[in-house]
Design a protein around this motif. Sequence first.
Motif, PDB file in Angstrom:
ATOM      1  N   GLY A  19     -12.126   1.611  -3.614  1.00  0.00           N
ATOM      2  CA  GLY A  19     -12.235   2.404  -4.834  1.00  0.00           C
ATOM      3  C   GLY A  19     -10.996   3.182  -5.227  1.00  0.00           C
ATOM      4  O   GLY A  19     -10.944   3.754  -6.307  1.00  0.00           O
ATOM      5  N   ALA A  20      -9.981   3.208  -4.388  1.00  0.00           N
ATOM      6  CA  ALA A  20      -8.760   3.982  -4.679  1.00  0.00           C
ATOM      7  C   ALA A  20      -7.609   3.042  -5.051  1.00  0.00           C
ATOM      8  O   ALA A  20      -7.424   1.990  -4.426  1.00  0.00           O
ATOM      9  N   LEU A  21      -6.848   3.432  -6.067  1.00  0.00           N
ATOM     10  CA  LEU A  21      -5.671   2.665  -6.457  1.00  0.00           C
ATOM     11  C   LEU A  21      -4.675   2.664  -5.298  1.00  0.00           C
ATOM     12  O   LEU A  21      -4.227   3.719  -4.859  1.00  0.00           O
ATOM     13  N   SER A  22      -4.331   1.474  -4.817  1.00  0.00           N
ATOM     14  CA  SER A  22      -3.458   1.377  -3.650  1.00  0.00           C
ATOM     15  C   SER A  22      -2.099   0.763  -3.950  1.00  0.00           C
ATOM     16  O   SER A  22      -1.089   1.199  -3.418  1.00  0.00           O
ATOM     17  N   ALA A  23      -2.094  -0.288  -4.778  1.00  0.00           N
ATOM     18  CA  ALA A  23      -0.834  -0.957  -5.125  1.00  0.00           C
ATOM     19  C   ALA A  23      -0.860  -1.294  -6.607  1.00  0.00           C
ATOM     20  O   ALA A  23      -1.930  -1.366  -7.215  1.00  0.00           O
ATOM     21  N   ILE A  24       0.326  -1.505  -7.174  1.00  0.00           N
ATOM     22  CA  ILE A  24       0.420  -1.687  -8.616  1.00  0.00           C
ATOM     23  C   ILE A  24       1.572  -2.603  -8.981  1.00  0.00           C
ATOM     24  O   ILE A  24       2.591  -2.640  -8.287  1.00  0.00           O
ATOM     25  N   PHE A  25       1.391  -3.346 -10.071  1.00  0.00           N
ATOM     26  CA  PHE A  25       2.470  -4.006 -10.788  1.00  0.00           C
ATOM     27  C   PHE A  25       2.523  -3.309 -12.142  1.00  0.00           C
ATOM     28  O   PHE A  25       1.540  -3.310 -12.876  1.00  0.00           O
ATOM     29  N   ASP A  26       3.665  -2.735 -12.484  1.00  0.00           N
ATOM     30  CA  ASP A  26       3.845  -2.019 -13.744  1.00  0.00           C
ATOM     31  C   ASP A  26       4.551  -2.959 -14.714  1.00  0.00           C
ATOM     32  O   ASP A  26       5.739  -3.247 -14.551  1.00  0.00           O
ATOM     33  N   LEU A  27       3.836  -3.439 -15.713  1.00  0.00           N
ATOM     34  CA  LEU A  27       4.395  -4.396 -16.662  1.00  0.00           C
ATOM     35  C   LEU A  27       5.209  -3.737 -17.768  1.00  0.00           C
ATOM     36  O   LEU A  27       5.717  -4.421 -18.650  1.00  0.00           O
ATOM     37  N   ARG A  28       5.364  -2.431 -17.726  1.00  0.00           N
ATOM     38  CA  ARG A  28       6.190  -1.742 -18.716  1.00  0.00           C
ATOM     39  C   ARG A  28       7.677  -1.888 -18.411  1.00  0.00           C
ATOM     40  O   ARG A  28       8.510  -1.564 -19.252  1.00  0.00           O
ATOM     41  N   ILE A  29       8.009  -2.397 -17.236  1.00  0.00           N
ATOM     42  CA  ILE A  29       9.411  -2.617 -16.888  1.00  0.00           C
ATOM     43  C   ILE A  29       9.721  -4.112 -17.004  1.00  0.00           C
ATOM     44  O   ILE A  29       8.824  -4.954 -16.905  1.00  0.00           O
ATOM     45  N   ALA A  30      10.981  -4.437 -17.227  1.00  0.00           N
ATOM     46  CA  ALA A  30      11.395  -5.818 -17.496  1.00  0.00           C
ATOM     47  C   ALA A  30      11.050  -6.779 -16.358  1.00  0.00           C
ATOM     48  O   ALA A  30      10.570  -7.884 -16.598  1.00  0.00           O
ATOM     49  N   ASP A  31      11.311  -6.392 -15.140  1.00  0.00           N
ATOM     50  CA  ASP A  31      11.026  -7.240 -13.981  1.00  0.00           C
ATOM     51  C   ASP A  31      10.035  -6.527 -13.074  1.00  0.00           C
ATOM     52  O   ASP A  31      10.435  -5.856 -12.115  1.00  0.00           O
ATOM     53  N   PRO A  32       8.742  -6.659 -13.376  1.00  0.00           N
ATOM     54  CA  PRO A  32       7.757  -5.906 -12.587  1.00  0.00           C
ATOM     55  C   PRO A  32       7.735  -6.357 -11.125  1.00  0.00           C
ATOM     56  O   PRO A  32       7.694  -7.548 -10.837  1.00  0.00           O
ATOM     57  N   VAL A  33       7.804  -5.391 -10.246  1.00  0.00           N
ATOM     58  CA  VAL A  33       7.688  -5.647  -8.816  1.00  0.00           C
ATOM     59  C   VAL A  33       6.508  -4.841  -8.290  1.00  0.00           C
ATOM     60  O   VAL A  33       6.228  -3.748  -8.762  1.00  0.00           O
ATOM     61  N   GLY A  34       5.839  -5.392  -7.322  1.00  0.00           N
ATOM     62  CA  GLY A  34       4.718  -4.690  -6.720  1.00  0.00           C
ATOM     63  C   GLY A  34       5.205  -3.564  -5.831  1.00  0.00           C
ATOM     64  O   GLY A  34       6.296  -3.625  -5.252  1.00  0.00           O
ATOM     65  N   ARG A  35       4.385  -2.537  -5.754  1.00  0.00           N
ATOM     66  CA  ARG A  35       4.717  -1.391  -4.899  1.00  0.00           C
ATOM     67  C   ARG A  35       3.434  -0.628  -4.597  1.00  0.00           C
ATOM     68  O   ARG A  35       2.412  -0.820  -5.265  1.00  0.00           O
ATOM     69  N   TRP A  36       3.508   0.234  -3.598  1.00  0.00           N
ATOM     70  CA  TRP A  36       2.381   1.118  -3.322  1.00  0.00           C
ATOM     71  C   TRP A  36       2.246   2.086  -4.485  1.00  0.00           C
ATOM     72  O   TRP A  36       3.242   2.581  -5.005  1.00  0.00           O
ATOM     73  N   ALA A  37       1.055   2.352  -4.890  1.00  0.00           N
ATOM     74  CA  ALA A  37       0.794   3.262  -6.013  1.00  0.00           C
ATOM     75  C   ALA A  37       1.009   4.710  -5.579  1.00  0.00           C
ATOM     76  O   ALA A  37       0.843   5.056  -4.407  1.00  0.00           O
ATOM     77  N   ASP A  38       1.364   5.543  -6.561  1.00  0.00           N
ATOM     78  CA  ASP A  38       1.441   6.980  -6.307  1.00  0.00           C
ATOM     79  C   ASP A  38       0.486   7.693  -7.265  1.00  0.00           C
ATOM     80  O   ASP A  38      -0.139   7.064  -8.119  1.00  0.00           O
ATOM     81  N   LEU A  39       0.373   9.002  -7.132  1.00  0.00           N
ATOM     82  CA  LEU A  39      -0.572   9.761  -7.946  1.00  0.00           C
ATOM     83  C   LEU A  39      -0.314   9.622  -9.445  1.00  0.00           C
ATOM     84  O   LEU A  39      -1.245   9.620 -10.243  1.00  0.00           O
ATOM     85  N   GLU A  40       0.940   9.491  -9.832  1.00  0.00           N
ATOM     86  CA  GLU A  40       1.271   9.365 -11.248  1.00  0.00           C
ATOM     87  C   GLU A  40       0.758   8.061 -11.855  1.00  0.00           C
ATOM     88  O   GLU A  40       0.576   7.979 -13.067  1.00  0.00           O
ATOM     89  N   ASP A  41       0.546   7.046 -11.046  1.00  0.00           N
ATOM     90  CA  ASP A  41       0.053   5.761 -11.545  1.00  0.00           C
ATOM     91  C   ASP A  41      -1.414   5.815 -11.951  1.00  0.00           C
ATOM     92  O   ASP A  41      -1.866   5.007 -12.759  1.00  0.00           O
ATOM     93  N   SER A  42      -2.145   6.743 -11.411  1.00  0.00           N
ATOM     94  CA  SER A  42      -3.583   6.821 -11.664  1.00  0.00           C
ATOM     95  C   SER A  42      -3.914   6.982 -13.139  1.00  0.00           C
ATOM     96  O   SER A  42      -4.933   6.469 -13.609  1.00  0.00           O
ATOM     97  N   HIS A  43      -3.058   7.670 -13.908  1.00  0.00           N
ATOM     98  CA  HIS A  43      -3.350   7.889 -15.332  1.00  0.00           C
ATOM     99  C   HIS A  43      -3.417   6.572 -16.103  1.00  0.00           C
ATOM    100  O   HIS A  43      -4.064   6.481 -17.138  1.00  0.00           O
ATOM    101  N   LEU A  44      -2.757   5.518 -15.623  1.00  0.00           N
ATOM    102  CA  LEU A  44      -2.806   4.222 -16.293  1.00  0.00           C
ATOM    103  C   LEU A  44      -4.205   3.607 -16.266  1.00  0.00           C
ATOM    104  O   LEU A  44      -4.540   2.785 -17.110  1.00  0.00           O
ATOM    105  N   PHE A  45      -5.006   4.025 -15.318  1.00  0.00           N
ATOM    106  CA  PHE A  45      -6.337   3.450 -15.138  1.00  0.00           C
ATOM    107  C   PHE A  45      -7.450   4.442 -15.451  1.00  0.00           C
ATOM    108  O   PHE A  45      -8.607   4.218 -15.106  1.00  0.00           O
ATOM    109  N   ALA A  46      -7.099   5.536 -16.105  1.00  0.00           N
ATOM    110  CA  ALA A  46      -8.092   6.563 -16.445  1.00  0.00           C
ATOM    111  C   ALA A  46      -9.105   5.992 -17.428  1.00  0.00           C
ATOM    112  O   ALA A  46      -8.763   5.247 -18.338  1.00  0.00           O
ATOM    113  N   VAL A  47     -10.338   6.381 -17.255  1.00  0.00           N
ATOM    114  CA  VAL A  47     -11.396   5.960 -18.153  1.00  0.00           C
ATOM    115  C   VAL A  47     -11.434   6.932 -19.326  1.00  0.00           C
ATOM    116  O   VAL A  47     -11.475   8.150 -19.152  1.00  0.00           O
ATOM    117  N   HIS A  48     -11.381   6.373 -20.545  1.00  0.00           N
ATOM    118  CA  HIS A  48     -11.382   7.214 -21.747  1.00  0.00           C
ATOM    119  C   HIS A  48     -12.750   7.217 -22.382  1.00  0.00           C
ATOM    120  O   HIS A  48     -13.445   6.297 -22.416  1.00  0.00           O
TER     121      HIS A  48
END
Length: 105
Positions: free
Chosen positions: A76-105
């Motif tokens: 249930g917790a965001l653990s890893a992410i690919f951020d497609l807002r950058i030109a060459d998305p690379v996978g990485r461990w997620a941090d607290l700032e990434d959570s806002h991308l998945f917030a339920v509106h």
Amino acid sequence: MIDVYETATDDLGRFGAVFERDDETAYFYLLDMRKQEGKRIISAFNAKAVTDLPADTPVSIRWSSSVAAVGLFVDGALSAIFDLRIADPVGRWADLEDSHLFAVH
């Protein structure tokens, strides 16, 4: 033997994400679904740390509502992410700032 395989495709069918895990390895992949099979991997992230978790730990892949990122959720917790807002998305461990991308509106 542990054998976990999860997939998710964005709403437009342009990108896909795959997570696979066995007893010794775990990888999170970003795919370009427009390319020919066998040539779709854009990036692969070694998520080996997930192999330390129990075999029955729930895993899912979710796209952000804006399709700006795809996340690997472990128990249930965001653990890893690919951020497609950058030109060459690379996978990485997620941090607290990434959570806002998945917030339920």
